[in-house]
Design an enzyme around this catalytic site. Structure first.
Site, short mmCIF file in Angstrom:
data_model
loop_
_atom_site.label_atom_id
_atom_site.label_comp_id
_atom_site.label_asym_id
_atom_site.label_seq_id
_atom_site.Cartn_x
_atom_site.Cartn_y
_atom_site.Cartn_z
N GLU A 101 0.94 -1.16 -0.13
CA GLU A 101 0.03 -0.11 0.08
C GLU A 101 0.61 1.07 0.02
O GLU A 101 0.55 2.07 -0.58
CB GLU A 101 -0.97 0.03 1.37
CG GLU A 101 -2.10 -1.17 1.15
CD GLU A 101 -1.57 -2.27 1.72
OE1 GLU A 101 -2.72 -3.33 1.77
OE2 GLU A 101 -0.61 -2.57 1.84
N PHE B 283 -6.34 0.33 6.05
CA PHE B 283 -4.98 0.41 5.45
C PHE B 283 -4.86 1.95 4.61
O PHE B 283 -3.85 2.50 4.71
CB PHE B 283 -4.80 -0.60 4.34
CG PHE B 283 -4.99 -1.80 4.87
CD1 PHE B 283 -4.59 -2.37 6.12
CD2 PHE B 283 -5.87 -2.80 4.04
CE1 PHE B 283 -4.75 -3.76 6.59
CE2 PHE B 283 -6.01 -4.12 4.55
CZ PHE B 283 -5.32 -4.58 5.70
N HIS C 115 -14.63 -0.62 2.96
CA HIS C 115 -15.00 -1.58 3.75
C HIS C 115 -14.78 -0.95 5.42
O HIS C 115 -13.94 -1.23 6.14
CB HIS C 115 -14.24 -2.56 4.12
CG HIS C 115 -14.33 -3.66 2.87
ND1 HIS C 115 -14.28 -3.36 1.43
CD2 HIS C 115 -14.88 -4.97 3.00
CE1 HIS C 115 -14.91 -4.09 0.78
NE2 HIS C 115 -15.17 -5.33 1.71
N ASP D 273 -14.94 -9.55 9.75
CA ASP D 273 -13.64 -9.30 9.64
C ASP D 273 -12.82 -8.69 10.96
O ASP D 273 -11.77 -9.01 11.13
CB ASP D 273 -12.99 -8.45 8.42
CG ASP D 273 -13.46 -8.70 7.02
OD1 ASP D 273 -13.73 -9.95 7.16
OD2 ASP D 273 -13.30 -8.19 6.36
N ARG E 140 -19.27 -1.65 3.09
CA ARG E 140 -19.72 -2.88 2.47
C ARG E 140 -20.99 -3.20 2.44
O ARG E 140 -21.27 -3.84 1.43
CB ARG E 140 -18.76 -3.86 3.43
CG ARG E 140 -18.79 -5.42 3.14
CD ARG E 140 -18.12 -6.40 3.92
NE ARG E 140 -18.11 -7.55 3.72
CZ ARG E 140 -17.21 -8.56 4.33
NH1 ARG E 140 -16.90 -8.23 5.57
NH2 ARG E 140 -16.91 -9.87 3.82
#
Length: 314
Positions: A55, A80, A106, A114, A164
């Site tokens: 990333e 991220f 998300h 998750d 999401r």
């Protein structure tokens, strides 16, 4: 309410729709089927780059493209996009004012199973405190389409937060709805309390408005899709006309929408008591998306209770 669609899917389709300009380049960290950049990749393969699970490298490559005049979009999960690459976003994108759009998918509790490591509850705070960064959190598919078009047209760094879960479309049917970066939208009028929300909490706030209406309380619901720059004029107007504020966000109550609204209130002549609906400075955990919202107090009933408390403090 319109057909359900996730904001990540709406973003992906909008990117493909508005991505015909040959100056637009899209970068993804090996998540195109999740971030929905797959639509752009299929339509414009020569301007799509899968950078792998790297990333920080992705952001710096995008910055390089932008330094050469491109409109560059970097895409990964919000945890991220805000955390892992904070240094690159701050110093290599926003500090030089490059035309890079950071898209965090998300986000929030509703990434669900998750779990805490992937539930970005701090991303709005991190991104809005960077000088010169625009932060946009659309609430449904229709608004996401317009937000995507707007950030592509706007010069300079932006952070777009998507989710999401499939959500009801609530803005398209709103009379005279218009999307403009930095301008919130009043979805329902009322003079007893103002509920200011972003993301999926807009839908939850509209449900809360119905609960309050049944109790004879008339709530104003404001869709504050742009967290930075915040719509000061609309916040001040709501505070003066209703005298009580509730902020609702799928985010830590520290540093996000609630903090942005409170900063407006304390630097204006529009004092109003404020209640915060959001995650109260804790990590999330794994579970079904809407069960997590209930567990952390982000339901319409919670919003209605906060509204009544704010009213009692007038």
């Amino acid at each position: 309410m319109g057909e359900q669609i996730s904001t990540r899917a709406a973003y992906g389709m909008a990117l493909a729709e508005f991505g015909g300009n040959e100056n637009i380049y899209v970068f993804d960290a090996d998540l195109k089927s999740c971030t929905m950049t797959q639509y752009f990749a299929e339509k414009y393969p020569d301007r799509f780059f899968n950078m792998g699970i790297a990333e920080a490298n992705m952001v710096d490559v995008a910055a390089g493209f932008a330094a050469c005049g491109a409109t560059a979009l970097v895409n990964t999960f919000a945890i991220f996009a805000s955390g892992r690459v904070y240094d690159q976003v701050r110093n290599d994108v926003v500090y030089p004012g490059l035309n890079v759009k950071v898209v965090g998918s998300h986000a929030g509790l509703t990434v669900g199973e998750d779990g805490a490591t992937h539930q970005a509850l701090e991303d709005i705070s991190l991104m809005r405190t960077i000088p010169g960064m625009t932060v946009v959190v659309p609430c449904d598919g229709y608004e996401t389409r317009l937000a995507t078009k707007a950030i592509l047209e706007k010069k300079g760094p932006c952070y777009l937060r998507t989710g999401r879960c499939k959500l009801d479309v609530v803005t398209e049917q709103t009379e005279s709805y218009k999307f403009e970066i930095g301008k919130g939208v009043t979805l329902t009028d009322g003079n007893d309390v103002s509920i200011i929300a972003c993301g999926l909490m807009v839908q939850e706030s509209l449900k809360a408005q119905k609960l309050l209406e049944a109790d004879g309380i008339h709530a104003r619901v404001i869709d504050m899709h742009t967290i930075k720059p915040i719509d000061r004029e609309l916040v001040i107007k709501a505070a003066k006309e209703t005298g009580a504020i509730v902020t609702c966000e799928e985010h830590n109550i520290i540093g996000g929408l609630g903090s942005a609204v409170s900063e407006v209130l304390v630097t204006s002549d529009a004092y109003a008591p404020q209640e915060f609906v959001g995650v109260h400075d804790v990590f999330g955990h794994s579970g079904p998306a809407f069960e997590l919202l209930a567990h952390y107090g982000l339901t319409p009933a919670d919003i209605a209770a906060a509204a009544k408390k704010a009213i009692s403090r007038k």
